[in-house]
Design a protein around this motif. Structure first.
Motif, mmCIF file in Angstrom:
data_model
loop_
_atom_site.group_PDB
_atom_site.id
_atom_site.type_symbol
_atom_site.label_atom_id
_atom_site.label_comp_id
_atom_site.label_asym_id
_atom_site.label_seq_id
_atom_site.Cartn_x
_atom_site.Cartn_y
_atom_site.Cartn_z
ATOM 1 N N LEU A 188 15.720 2.624 -11.291
ATOM 2 C CA LEU A 188 14.886 3.822 -11.172
ATOM 3 C C LEU A 188 13.558 3.446 -10.532
ATOM 4 N N PHE A 189 13.270 4.036 -9.388
ATOM 5 C CA PHE A 189 12.000 3.828 -8.685
ATOM 6 C C PHE A 189 11.219 5.135 -8.825
ATOM 7 N N LEU A 190 10.274 5.142 -9.745
ATOM 8 C CA LEU A 190 9.556 6.359 -10.099
ATOM 9 C C LEU A 190 8.100 6.265 -9.659
ATOM 10 N N ASN A 191 7.630 7.280 -8.937
ATOM 11 C CA ASN A 191 6.236 7.316 -8.455
ATOM 12 C C ASN A 191 5.893 6.096 -7.597
ATOM 13 N N ILE A 192 6.848 5.616 -6.850
ATOM 14 C CA ILE A 192 6.639 4.456 -5.974
ATOM 15 C C ILE A 192 6.710 4.863 -4.509
ATOM 16 N N CYS A 193 7.706 5.674 -4.163
ATOM 17 C CA CYS A 193 7.881 6.118 -2.776
ATOM 18 C C CYS A 193 6.894 7.234 -2.446
ATOM 19 N N SER A 194 6.223 7.121 -1.312
ATOM 20 C CA SER A 194 5.270 8.150 -0.898
ATOM 21 C C SER A 194 5.822 9.069 0.190
ATOM 22 N N LEU A 195 6.829 8.593 0.935
ATOM 23 C CA LEU A 195 7.394 9.367 2.040
ATOM 24 C C LEU A 195 8.865 9.018 2.179
ATOM 25 N N ALA A 196 9.704 10.025 2.353
ATOM 26 C CA ALA A 196 11.122 9.811 2.653
ATOM 27 C C ALA A 196 11.422 10.423 4.016
ATOM 28 N N ILE A 197 11.993 9.626 4.887
ATOM 29 C CA ILE A 197 12.405 10.098 6.207
ATOM 30 C C ILE A 197 13.908 10.277 6.168
ATOM 31 N N ILE A 198 14.348 11.536 6.265
ATOM 32 C CA ILE A 198 15.756 11.872 6.114
ATOM 33 C C ILE A 198 16.349 12.205 7.474
ATOM 34 N N GLY A 199 17.322 11.427 7.888
ATOM 35 C CA GLY A 199 17.971 11.657 9.171
ATOM 36 C C GLY A 199 19.023 12.744 9.085
ATOM 37 N N ASP B 294 0.832 -1.210 0.000
ATOM 38 C CA ASP B 294 0.000 0.000 0.000
ATOM 39 C C ASP B 294 0.864 1.257 0.000
ATOM 40 N N ARG B 295 2.042 1.159 0.622
ATOM 41 C CA ARG B 295 2.869 2.348 0.824
ATOM 42 C C ARG B 295 4.331 1.963 0.916
ATOM 43 N N MET B 296 5.192 2.736 0.252
ATOM 44 C CA MET B 296 6.633 2.565 0.403
ATOM 45 C C MET B 296 7.210 3.810 1.063
ATOM 46 N N VAL B 297 7.969 3.605 2.129
ATOM 47 C CA VAL B 297 8.640 4.691 2.838
ATOM 48 C C VAL B 297 10.145 4.451 2.770
ATOM 49 N N VAL B 298 10.885 5.495 2.442
ATOM 50 C CA VAL B 298 12.340 5.417 2.342
ATOM 51 C C VAL B 298 12.974 6.027 3.582
ATOM 52 N N VAL B 299 14.023 5.388 4.069
ATOM 53 C CA VAL B 299 14.836 5.928 5.158
ATOM 54 C C VAL B 299 16.241 6.181 4.613
ATOM 55 N N ALA B 300 16.790 7.354 4.902
ATOM 56 C CA ALA B 300 18.096 7.715 4.354
ATOM 57 C C ALA B 300 18.713 8.838 5.169
ATOM 58 N N ASP B 301 20.010 9.074 4.936
ATOM 59 C CA ASP B 301 20.664 10.233 5.523
ATOM 60 C C ASP B 301 20.677 11.364 4.505
ATOM 61 N N GLN B 302 21.082 12.551 4.941
ATOM 62 C CA GLN B 302 21.023 13.747 4.100
ATOM 63 C C GLN B 302 21.829 13.617 2.810
ATOM 64 N N GLY B 303 22.887 12.821 2.847
ATOM 65 C CA GLY B 303 23.742 12.685 1.679
ATOM 66 C C GLY B 303 23.071 12.014 0.493
ATOM 67 N N ASP C 174 22.232 15.708 13.746
ATOM 68 C CA ASP C 174 21.928 15.953 15.160
ATOM 69 C C ASP C 174 20.902 14.971 15.716
ATOM 70 N N GLY C 175 20.494 13.985 14.903
ATOM 71 C CA GLY C 175 19.549 12.984 15.371
ATOM 72 C C GLY C 175 18.099 13.322 15.096
ATOM 73 N N SER C 176 17.844 14.468 14.480
ATOM 74 C CA SER C 176 16.478 14.821 14.093
ATOM 75 C C SER C 176 16.205 14.280 12.684
ATOM 76 N N VAL C 177 14.956 14.377 12.254
ATOM 77 C CA VAL C 177 14.602 13.906 10.918
ATOM 78 C C VAL C 177 13.751 14.952 10.201
ATOM 79 N N VAL C 178 13.792 14.892 8.876
ATOM 80 C CA VAL C 178 12.923 15.683 8.021
ATOM 81 C C VAL C 178 12.103 14.699 7.195
ATOM 82 N N GLU C 179 10.806 14.944 7.094
ATOM 83 C CA GLU C 179 9.946 14.077 6.302
ATOM 84 C C GLU C 179 9.592 14.772 4.997
ATOM 85 N N LEU C 180 9.868 14.099 3.882
ATOM 86 C CA LEU C 180 9.552 14.601 2.552
ATOM 87 C C LEU C 180 8.386 13.793 1.995
ATOM 88 N N LEU C 181 7.296 14.477 1.683
ATOM 89 C CA LEU C 181 6.091 13.813 1.186
ATOM 90 C C LEU C 181 5.931 14.103 -0.292
#
Length: 241
Positions: free
Chosen positions: A215-226, A118-127, A229-236
């Protein structure tokens, strides 16, 4: 260059935030790669602490082995059917949440699992966040039979997209070709930038001998970027807002 210890903190922050998305009773896809590995570790901790009931499908043999050793229930995707959520890493993430994946040679299974969710979420660092895909070499999985002919077809496809002359490198390790879990080869395309990822995806998918591209196109719905400093940014993805 970013300090490796800081990168690990970023990845751990993203992994922990993704674990919070998991709900009891879910059917969950487990990704492959350095950040996905941390996610599996943190997920196992939560499952044991809270007694959660999860059924998981893995995107690689390595992840399946890791998850089982940690006590997670890993089953075949066909036995699970449709998944509620897949958490995976990425080698590059652009502003539209298009991805390059396959640095771990698992992008075929990763794409099958992600698109069976139903949903793909990516986890990654800023780089891993980029303005334009392509600095990371684009992995293309090809069958061993006739792979040099397949490479020629890829070269012609790149020329049609005005990317002629870009190196296409057979991935090797210790002097031997890297084999995927399906015993296929990986060709890494050094493209520098991909201005038309959708056009390139169509061209690659039309070539006999190409099993799957990274190439993963139009598959990821949310990226959680670490962040370091240990905080995260969520890209929708904008079309899902």
């Amino acid at each position: 260059m970013t300090d490796p210890a800081t990168i690990d903190l970023s990845k751990d922050a993203a992994a922990r935030a993704a674990v919070a998305l998991v709900e009891n009773g879910m059917k969950l896809g487990l990704g492959t790669g350095s950040t996905a590995k941390i996610f599996v570790d943190r997920l196992a901790e939560r499952v044991h602490d809270e007694g959660m009931d999860l059924r998981c499908a893995s995107t690689s043999k390595a992840t399946a082995d890791q998850a089982r050793k940690l006590g997670l229930v890993v089953e075949e995707l066909d036995d699970l059917g449709w998944l509620d959520l897949t958490i995976d890493g990425a080698d590059e993430v652009d502003p539209d949440l298009n991805l390059i994946k396959g640095g771990g040679a698992a992008h075929l299974r990763e794409k099958i699992v992600a698109t069976a969710s139903d949903r793909m979420v990516v986890v990654a660092d800023q780089g891993k966040v980029v303005e334009c895909l392509g600095k990371f070499k684009l992995p293309v999985e090809v069958i061993p039979f006739g792979w040099k002919s397949t490479r020629t077809h890829i070269e012609r496809a790149l020329a049609e997209l005005e990317m002629e002359g870009r190196p296409i490198i057979l991935r090797e390790r210790d002097g031997n070709p890297v084999l995927t879990d399906e015993s296929n080869l990986i060709l890494d395309l050094a493209l520098e930038e991909i201005r038309d990822p959708h056009g390139l995806a169509r061209q690659l998918s039309s070539i006999a001998g190409v099993v799957e591209h990274g190439l993963f196109l139009n598959i990821c719905s949310l990226a959680i970027i670490g962040r370091p400093d240990g905080s995260v940014v969520e890209l929708l993805r904008e079309d899902l807002e």
